[in-house]
Enzyme design. Structure first.
Site, PDB file in Angstrom:
ATOM      1  CD  GLU A 260      24.549-132.552 -88.687  1.00 27.56           C
ATOM      2  OE1 GLU A 260      24.203-133.670 -88.234  1.00 27.56           O
ATOM      3  OE2 GLU A 260      25.385-132.394 -89.577  1.00 27.56           O
ATOM      4  CB  CYS A 294      25.196-137.400 -89.067  1.00 25.38           C
ATOM      5  SG  CYS A 294      25.050-136.127 -90.267  1.00 25.38           S
TER       6      CYS A 294
HETATM    7  C1  UN1 Z   1      26.767-135.567 -92.276  1.00 19.76           C
HETATM    8  O1  UN1 Z   1      26.851-136.782 -92.305  1.00 19.76           O
HETATM    9  O2  UN1 Z   1      27.269-134.917 -91.303  1.00 19.76           O
HETATM   10  O3  UN1 Z   1      22.337-135.779 -96.228  1.00 19.76           O
HETATM   11  C2  UN1 Z   1      26.186-134.730 -93.343  1.00 19.76           C
HETATM   12  C3  UN1 Z   1      23.475-136.248 -96.348  1.00 19.76           C
HETATM   13  C4  UN1 Z   1      24.574-135.306 -96.759  1.00 19.76           C
HETATM   14  C5  UN1 Z   1      25.151-134.625 -95.570  1.00 19.76           C
HETATM   15  C6  UN1 Z   1      25.507-135.508 -94.427  1.00 19.76           C
HETATM   16  N1  UN1 Z   1      24.044-134.331 -97.669  1.00 19.76           N
HETATM   17  O4  UN1 Z   1      23.732-137.425 -96.213  1.00 19.76           O
END
Ligand code: UN1
Length: 501
Positions: A260, A294
């Site tokens: 990821e 992310c």
């Molecule tokens: C991340 O930034 O690695 O959808 C995860 C989202 C959160 C998870 C982010 N539920 O922004």
């Protein structure tokens, strides 16, 4: 502050190695720094090679028993883990704010995400379904079943120091696996606190060590982990650069990896979009978590006819964002994680401006690790727009037709999250069609970040292709077995083959 550590049962110096229980601290200490004020929150000792061995061996030993516990019984223990996180939500969420710089609501929200995934997993414990097939042979039965995979290596980033562990570890545990976790050195205390909360429940039931924790340097722990054949799956969250290395090393030993990685998430705003909704969604997605998710919104692809309406509204909203102490009431944006992140923020802005970008809001560093949320009018062909900068910088890219907007949206190496704002059924469906967004997540009238746990989370292209969290992501943590049973009294072969003496 000490009070929070106390409430979470943490001492000022923690060991970085936990084989369920804490192993002795070494004298190789690293401080956990509050990114808001530079204060030391606590210290963690780096795990040694021997400690890594102890943790993996313990996890393997516990897994051999755990995998034989019926999945719904595992679920009962995970239910208690959910309750333990519920009971500690406030203080753990505050520690997320202190160590990762998230505002209070987002720190609390992160722990809620862990609670949600644990609740989800309790139900999942009765749903690890396999398919049955119709055999082509008489008196034969064919089906698939799912077995635990073993001990899973989990590598997490600083920005979701609690929830991303939960996505992996809790689902893996339901599947009958053990977990060895290497968290980011930038969010070590949340990791220790998270581990303790879960292990205290496991301990009560005699399962301490199912979750192991190794906080250590890459050359001691990280590299060892990805090369370790005892870990059949490595689930890693972080940069594309890190993922390329992890993916290659794990593939070399024919292990599995679940990656990821970077996102470069875009939102298309069509002419008929509800701009009230769009402005709020843009703000949360681009400015929330200081642009360090992310899933953060990095590219705003706006129909050229509404640029004159939307931009002033965004500029006004950006000017009102209160940047500061993440735990103070009214703050919408905390600090970046460290000086390196601030340097990347400044570098990206300088590069964008040198390449013809125009700053529409923000653009500067404030004091310490605080920066201004920044809007830049840019072009899709600019190199910097194709990169992920983990900071609150939003590039505005005007477009003419929806096809053009979708081409811009897809014209980057990453493929995590995407969104369109429109009231047109046709535009929304086009965006969701095979010709539409190429991302793992595609939303309509919702921003790019803040996904619910019930869906599979992950993305395509340089995002790495992995899926975590909800839906059938659990399958990554199990091995599939196809079983054919002959309950008749002859031995017919498939494909009509006869093979008689
Ligand atoms: C991340 O930034 O690695 O959808 C995860 C989202 C959160 C998870 C982010 N539920 O922004």
């Amino acid at each position: 502050m000490i009070d929070i550590l106390d409430r979470l049962g943490l001492s000022p110096i923690s060991s970085g190695a936990w084989a369920g229980s804490e192993l002795p601290a070494t004298d190789d200490l690293i401080s956990s720094i509050n990114p808001s004020n530079g204060q030391v929150l606590g210290q963690v000792s780096m795990a040694t090679e021997e400690q890594y061995e102890q943790v993996v061996r313990k996890a393997e030993e516990v897994q051999r028993e755990w995998r034989m516990l019926p999945a719904p019984k595992r679920g009962e223990i995970i239910r208690e883990i959910a309750d333990a996180f519920r009971a500690k939500k406030e203080e753990l969420g505050m520690l997320v704010s202190l160590e990762a710089g998230k505002i209070r609501a987002e720190g609390q929200g992160e722990v809620q995400e862990t609670i949600d995934i644990a609740d989800f997993s309790v139900g999942l414990s009765r749903q690890l379904y396999g398919l049955t097939m119709h055999s082509e042979r008489p008196s034969h039965r064919m089906y698939e079943q799912w077995h635990p995979l073993g001990t899973i290596g989990v590598i997490t980033a600083f920005n979701f120091p609690n929830a991303v562990w939960a996505w992996n570890a809790i689902i893996a545990a339901i599947c009958g696996d053990a977990v060895v976790w290497k968290p980011s050195l930038k969010a070590m205390l949340v990791a220790v606190a998270t581990h303790k909360i879960a292990d205290d429940v496991l301990k009560k039931h005699g399962w301490s060590g199912l979750f192991g924790l190794v906080i250590g340097r890459d050359n001691t722990v990280g590299d060892r982990m990805i090369r370790d054949p005892r870990l059949p799956l490595i689930s890693a969250t972080g940069s594309t650069r890190m993922g390329r290395h992890v993916g290659a090393v794990v593939a070399q030993r024919l292990g599995r990896s679940l990656l990821e990685l970077g996102g470069n998430n875009a939102m298309i705003v069509e002419k008929d979009a509800n701009l009230d909704l769009a402005v709020r969604a843009i703000l949360f997605a681009a400015v929330g978590t200081a642009g360090q998710r992310c899933t953060s919104l990095r590219r705003l692809i706006v129909h050229k006819d509404i640029v004159p309406q939307l931009l002033p509204r965004l500029q006004k909203a950006y000017a009102q964002v209160r940047v500061g102490d993440p735990l103070a009431a009214g703050t919408l944006m905390g600090p970046l994680i460290d000086a390196g992140a601030v340097a990347s923020f400044e570098q990206a802005i300088a590069t964008a401006v040198a390449d013809g970008g125009t700053i529409l809001a923000g653009g500067h560093r404030k004091e310490g690790n605080f920066v201004e949320p920044t809007l830049i009018l840019a072009r899709p062909d600019m190199h910097i727009v194709k990169e992920e900068t983990f900071a609150p910088i939003l590039y505005v890219l005007p477009y003419g037709t929806l096809d053009e907007a979708i081409a811009i949206q897809n014209g980057v190496p990453q493929g995590l999250s995407s969104a369109i704002f429109t009231d047109s059924f046709r535009a929304a469906e086009t965006f969701l069609s095979h010709n539409g967004s190429d991302c793992g997540i595609a939303n309509v009238n919702i921003g790019t970040s803040g996904a619910e746990i019930g869906g599979a989370f992950g993305g395509e292209k340089e995002t790495g292709g992995g899926r975590e969290s909800g839906s059938d992501s659990w399958k990554a943590y199990m091995r599939r077995q196809t079983c054919t049973l002959n309950w008749g009294s002859s031995l017919p072969l498939a494909q009509g083959i006869t093979f008689d003496i």
